[in-house]
Motif scaffolding. Structure first.
Motif, PDB file in Angstrom:
ATOM      1  N   LEU A 377       0.867  -1.181   0.000  1.00 46.86           N
ATOM      2  CA  LEU A 377       0.000   0.000   0.000  1.00 46.86           C
ATOM      3  C   LEU A 377       0.903   1.231   0.000  1.00 46.86           C
ATOM      4  O   LEU A 377       1.171   1.842   1.031  1.00 46.86           O
ATOM      5  N   ARG A 378       1.397   1.561  -1.225  1.00 48.76           N
ATOM      6  CA  ARG A 378       2.379   2.626  -1.370  1.00 48.76           C
ATOM      7  C   ARG A 378       1.898   3.669  -2.371  1.00 48.76           C
ATOM      8  O   ARG A 378       1.223   3.353  -3.352  1.00 48.76           O
ATOM      9  N   ARG A 379       2.322   4.908  -2.171  1.00 54.63           N
ATOM     10  CA  ARG A 379       1.926   5.996  -3.060  1.00 54.63           C
ATOM     11  C   ARG A 379       2.575   5.913  -4.432  1.00 54.63           C
ATOM     12  O   ARG A 379       2.092   6.515  -5.385  1.00 54.63           O
ATOM     13  N   ASP A 380       3.703   5.191  -4.542  1.00 50.23           N
ATOM     14  CA  ASP A 380       4.387   5.139  -5.827  1.00 50.23           C
ATOM     15  C   ASP A 380       3.780   4.127  -6.790  1.00 50.23           C
ATOM     16  O   ASP A 380       4.235   3.996  -7.929  1.00 50.23           O
ATOM     17  N   LEU A 381       2.754   3.409  -6.361  1.00 47.28           N
ATOM     18  CA  LEU A 381       2.089   2.451  -7.248  1.00 47.28           C
ATOM     19  C   LEU A 381       1.149   3.176  -8.204  1.00 47.28           C
ATOM     20  O   LEU A 381       0.574   4.211  -7.856  1.00 47.28           O
ATOM     21  N   PRO A 382       0.954   2.646  -9.421  1.00 49.41           N
ATOM     22  CA  PRO A 382      -0.073   3.212 -10.299  1.00 49.41           C
ATOM     23  C   PRO A 382      -1.433   3.157  -9.588  1.00 49.41           C
ATOM     24  O   PRO A 382      -1.696   2.201  -8.849  1.00 49.41           O
ATOM     25  N   PRO A 383      -2.284   4.157  -9.793  1.00 50.12           N
ATOM     26  CA  PRO A 383      -3.559   4.212  -9.064  1.00 50.12           C
ATOM     27  C   PRO A 383      -4.398   2.940  -9.176  1.00 50.12           C
ATOM     28  O   PRO A 383      -4.998   2.507  -8.183  1.00 50.12           O
ATOM     29  N   HIS A 384      -4.432   2.316 -10.362  1.00 49.51           N
ATOM     30  CA  HIS A 384      -5.276   1.128 -10.490  1.00 49.51           C
ATOM     31  C   HIS A 384      -4.705  -0.050  -9.698  1.00 49.51           C
ATOM     32  O   HIS A 384      -5.460  -0.885  -9.192  1.00 49.51           O
ATOM     33  N   GLU A 385      -3.380  -0.122  -9.539  1.00 51.22           N
ATOM     34  CA  GLU A 385      -2.779  -1.180  -8.727  1.00 51.22           C
ATOM     35  C   GLU A 385      -3.000  -0.913  -7.237  1.00 51.22           C
ATOM     36  O   GLU A 385      -3.279  -1.844  -6.459  1.00 51.22           O
ATOM     37  N   LEU A 386      -2.875   0.348  -6.813  1.00 51.55           N
ATOM     38  CA  LEU A 386      -3.128   0.700  -5.418  1.00 51.55           C
ATOM     39  C   LEU A 386      -4.584   0.402  -5.062  1.00 51.55           C
ATOM     40  O   LEU A 386      -4.881  -0.119  -3.979  1.00 51.55           O
ATOM     41  N   ALA A 387      -5.503   0.710  -5.984  1.00 50.57           N
ATOM     42  CA  ALA A 387      -6.924   0.426  -5.741  1.00 50.57           C
ATOM     43  C   ALA A 387      -7.143  -1.068  -5.546  1.00 50.57           C
ATOM     44  O   ALA A 387      -7.922  -1.488  -4.678  1.00 50.57           O
ATOM     45  N   ALA A 388      -6.450  -1.889  -6.340  1.00 50.75           N
ATOM     46  CA  ALA A 388      -6.589  -3.345  -6.220  1.00 50.75           C
ATOM     47  C   ALA A 388      -6.126  -3.822  -4.853  1.00 50.75           C
ATOM     48  O   ALA A 388      -6.755  -4.687  -4.228  1.00 50.75           O
ATOM     49  N   ASN A 389      -5.016  -3.258  -4.347  1.00 48.81           N
ATOM     50  CA  ASN A 389      -4.498  -3.680  -3.043  1.00 48.81           C
ATOM     51  C   ASN A 389      -5.357  -3.162  -1.888  1.00 48.81           C
ATOM     52  O   ASN A 389      -5.542  -3.857  -0.884  1.00 48.81           O
ATOM     53  N   LEU A 390      -5.878  -1.951  -2.030  1.00 47.12           N
ATOM     54  CA  LEU A 390      -6.808  -1.451  -1.017  1.00 47.12           C
ATOM     55  C   LEU A 390      -8.055  -2.312  -0.979  1.00 47.12           C
ATOM     56  O   LEU A 390      -8.616  -2.584   0.082  1.00 47.12           O
ATOM     57  N   ARG A 391      -8.509  -2.735  -2.170  1.00 44.61           N
ATOM     58  CA  ARG A 391      -9.667  -3.630  -2.227  1.00 44.61           C
ATOM     59  C   ARG A 391      -9.402  -4.910  -1.446  1.00 44.61           C
ATOM     60  O   ARG A 391     -10.263  -5.410  -0.710  1.00 44.61           O
ATOM     61  N   ARG A 392      -8.206  -5.464  -1.582  1.00 48.72           N
ATOM     62  CA  ARG A 392      -7.862  -6.690  -0.855  1.00 48.72           C
ATOM     63  C   ARG A 392      -7.872  -6.455   0.654  1.00 48.72           C
ATOM     64  O   ARG A 392      -8.293  -7.321   1.430  1.00 48.72           O
ATOM     65  N   ALA A 393      -7.408  -5.290   1.086  1.00 46.46           N
ATOM     66  CA  ALA A 393      -7.418  -4.980   2.514  1.00 46.46           C
ATOM     67  C   ALA A 393      -8.848  -4.972   3.055  1.00 46.46           C
ATOM     68  O   ALA A 393      -9.138  -5.540   4.112  1.00 46.46           O
ATOM     69  N   PHE A 394      -9.756  -4.333   2.323  1.00 46.67           N
ATOM     70  CA  PHE A 394     -11.156  -4.311   2.748  1.00 46.67           C
ATOM     71  C   PHE A 394     -11.769  -5.706   2.678  1.00 46.67           C
ATOM     72  O   PHE A 394     -12.602  -6.068   3.513  1.00 46.67           O
ATOM     73  N   SER A 395     -11.357  -6.506   1.686  1.00 47.66           N
ATOM     74  CA  SER A 395     -11.857  -7.872   1.574  1.00 47.66           C
ATOM     75  C   SER A 395     -11.480  -8.690   2.802  1.00 47.66           C
ATOM     76  O   SER A 395     -12.283  -9.490   3.320  1.00 47.66           O
ATOM     77  N   GLY A 396     -10.255  -8.489   3.302  1.00 48.72           N
ATOM     78  CA  GLY A 396      -9.832  -9.191   4.507  1.00 48.72           C
ATOM     79  C   GLY A 396     -10.641  -8.782   5.721  1.00 48.72           C
ATOM     80  O   GLY A 396     -10.995  -9.625   6.562  1.00 48.72           O
ATOM     81  N   ILE A 397     -10.955  -7.505   5.827  1.00 45.34           N
ATOM     82  CA  ILE A 397     -11.755  -7.030   6.956  1.00 45.34           C
ATOM     83  C   ILE A 397     -13.163  -7.614   6.890  1.00 45.34           C
ATOM     84  O   ILE A 397     -13.730  -8.018   7.920  1.00 45.34           O
ATOM     85  N   VAL A 398     -13.735  -7.693   5.681  1.00 45.09           N
ATOM     86  CA  VAL A 398     -15.042  -8.329   5.520  1.00 45.09           C
ATOM     87  C   VAL A 398     -14.985  -9.775   6.008  1.00 45.09           C
ATOM     88  O   VAL A 398     -15.859 -10.244   6.735  1.00 45.09           O
ATOM     89  N   ALA A 399     -13.936 -10.480   5.607  1.00 44.67           N
ATOM     90  CA  ALA A 399     -13.781 -11.880   6.015  1.00 44.67           C
ATOM     91  C   ALA A 399     -13.678 -11.996   7.536  1.00 44.67           C
ATOM     92  O   ALA A 399     -14.301 -12.871   8.154  1.00 44.67           O
ATOM     93  N   GLY A 400     -12.897 -11.122   8.144  1.00 41.46           N
ATOM     94  CA  GLY A 400     -12.747 -11.164   9.596  1.00 41.46           C
ATOM     95  C   GLY A 400     -14.005 -10.784  10.350  1.00 41.46           C
ATOM     96  O   GLY A 400     -14.202 -11.184  11.493  1.00 41.46           O
ATOM     97  N   ASN A 401     -14.876 -10.014   9.695  1.00 38.66           N
ATOM     98  CA  ASN A 401     -16.126  -9.586  10.340  1.00 38.66           C
ATOM     99  C   ASN A 401     -17.226 -10.632  10.251  1.00 38.66           C
ATOM    100  O   ASN A 401     -17.925 -10.889  11.241  1.00 38.66           O
TER     101      ASN A 401
END
Length: 457
Positions: A377-401
């Motif tokens: 989760l870094r600022r130097d990533l292309p926006p579409h790649e950063l969005a994909a990784n942020l999506r995975r972070a939220f996906s993990g939180i959904v799973a944990g909930n």
């Protein structure tokens, strides 16, 4: 959750999947493929619990530990034998028609997935192969309707929302229905039900027949978000990534209502795709909307996108506050542009082949503690790649909930840790804290929310 009344029953399909091969029956039997049988049992139990307010897969599974389903192939076709099934799925001993349809839709999709994944025709090692698989599964479910002009509106939002937000989603659905638009959701309660309910009334006013209420789900979610009874087309995709791809391939526009981490996950997935350079010219109307009470939520989500993905991402959607009519008008106008674009390029109306979706958005993400901690989760990533990784972070939180597997991991290993640049972690932490304060991280029975994650910068 207390034990409910149960019933034993024998059920046959109506309209689809009247027969199975001996091999398919063996795959689904308890003595055949145990994992396949377990998967169908879980999906069947969720469908039989349609209408309940429970949003925790582990709770439902534990409440009906003695539920069992057996698949029998007879000369006259398939029959399901249900033991200790939730009695609410029956009226005077007969299964409710919508429940029976969805039960056999689940059987159809699981049988297809099991048979196709072992077929040489399926190549899940490439992006195109994954898209082809999604196409074939949707076609097998008779979801793809060639020749119908773009009118399928996807509605995303929370399954546990306020009464005012639910009523607002119904009003938007009503306006969509008055304009003869069909509705696709994640098929559960809350925002996944409200637009369908509103559209149903509007379609009746317009004397519209053949209206479609498409529900797309996956095994890890269906138990926590049992299908609502308005759904007349249910499709179970094998994982969250294929479910999300199905949304953007069959949907012609998307409306995003208030929700929690699951809604944020879907929103980031969509933005990640739309931000890909290859999709810059592809029209895809996206509208964020909610009642006046949800203004803070919508603004916080908009600010988070600006802080992490930038202004270009914010240009890919519109925000409409408390105006269902304007939402429907803007969506109708956006669909006209979709129709024009696809006609000019000879792209299908029923499946968006031109949309570029990279493998990073298609590969299933298993939210182990190690995987969550190592997300880049870094600022130097292309926006579409950063969005994909942020999506995975939220996906993990959904799973944990709410997901059974995720809940058990948190119980065993403690909270997930999410690491990244301070410029990303601070907006993320702020947004998640807002979700908690606005009670968008709800647990069953009014239990106070304890985060399943820790944000580390």
């Amino acid at each position: 959750m207390t034990q409910r009344n149960v019933i034993n029953a024998s059920v046959t399909p109506k309209g689809s999947l009247e027969t199975l091969s001996q091999r398919e029956v063996q795959q689904l039997s308890e003595v055949g493929s145990g994992s396949t049988h377990k998967l169908f049992r879980q999906c069947a139990l969720a469908i039989l619990n349609t209408g309940t307010r429970i949003d925790n897969a582990k709770t439902i599974l534990e409440a009906y530990e003695d539920f069992e389903v057996r698949i029998l192939q007879q000369d006259r076709g398939v029959r399901l034998e249900l033991f200790n099934a939730p009695a609410d799925a029956f009226v005077d001993g007969e299964m409710i028609a919508s429940t029976r349809e969805m039960l056999f839709s689940a059987l159809r999709d699981i049988v297809y997935t099991e048979s196709e994944l072992s077929s040489a025709r399926i190549d899940l090692s490439t992006s195109q192969g994954i898209t082809d698989y999604v196409f074939h599964l949707l076609r097998n479910a008779r979801t793809l309707r060639p020749g119908i002009e773009p009118n399928m509106v996807v509605c995303w939002g929370g399954h546990s929302i306020s009464t005012e937000e639910y009523k607002y989603s119904k009003r938007v659905g009503h306006e969509l229905g008055l304009r003869s638009l069909d509705v696709c959701t994640g098929c559960g309660p809350g925002v996944m039900k409200g637009p369908m309910k509103g559209a149903t009334i509007a379609h009746a006013k317009q004397r519209r027949v053949g209206s479609r209420y498409l529900g797309l789900t996956e095994p890890g979610i269906i138990a926590a978000e049992a299908p609502n009874p308005i759904v007349n087309e249910l499709v179970i995709l094998p994982d969250i990534e294929k479910r999300l791809e199905a949304f953007v391939r069959v949907g012609h526009g998307i409306i995003i209502f208030p929700g929690g981490v699951g809604t944020a996950e879907e929103f980031l997935y969509l933005l990640g795709i739309l931000l890909h350079p290859a999709n810059r010219e592809v029209p895809f109307p996206v509208i964020l909307t909610g009642p006046s009470d949800a203004a803070d939520y919508l603004q916080q989500l908009h600010d988070f996108v600006g802080a992490t993905l930038g202004e270009e991402a914010q240009k890919r959607y519109q925000i409409v506050f408390n105006d269902p009519t304007e939402v429907a008008r803007q969506m109708t106008e956006g669909l006209r542009e979709v129709r024009r674009f696809r006609r000019e390029r000879n792209d299908a109306f029923h499946f968006n082949w031109l949309l570029k979706i990279e493998e990073g958005f298609q590969r299933p993400f298993d939210p182990t503690h190690e995987a969550m901690a190592s997300l880049p989760l870094r600022r130097d990533l292309p926006p579409h790649e950063l969005a994909a990784n942020l999506r995975r972070a939220f996906s993990g939180i959904v799973a944990g909930n709410v997901k059974d597997k995720g809940i058990r991991r948190i119980e065993q290993y403690g909270r997930y840790e999410i690491h990244g640049d301070t410029a990303i972690m601070q907006p993320l932490d702020k947004l998640l804290q807002a979700f908690v304060e606005q009670h968008r991280m709800k647990l069953p029975g009014g239990v106070p929310y304890t985060p399943c994650y820790r944000v580390v910068s």
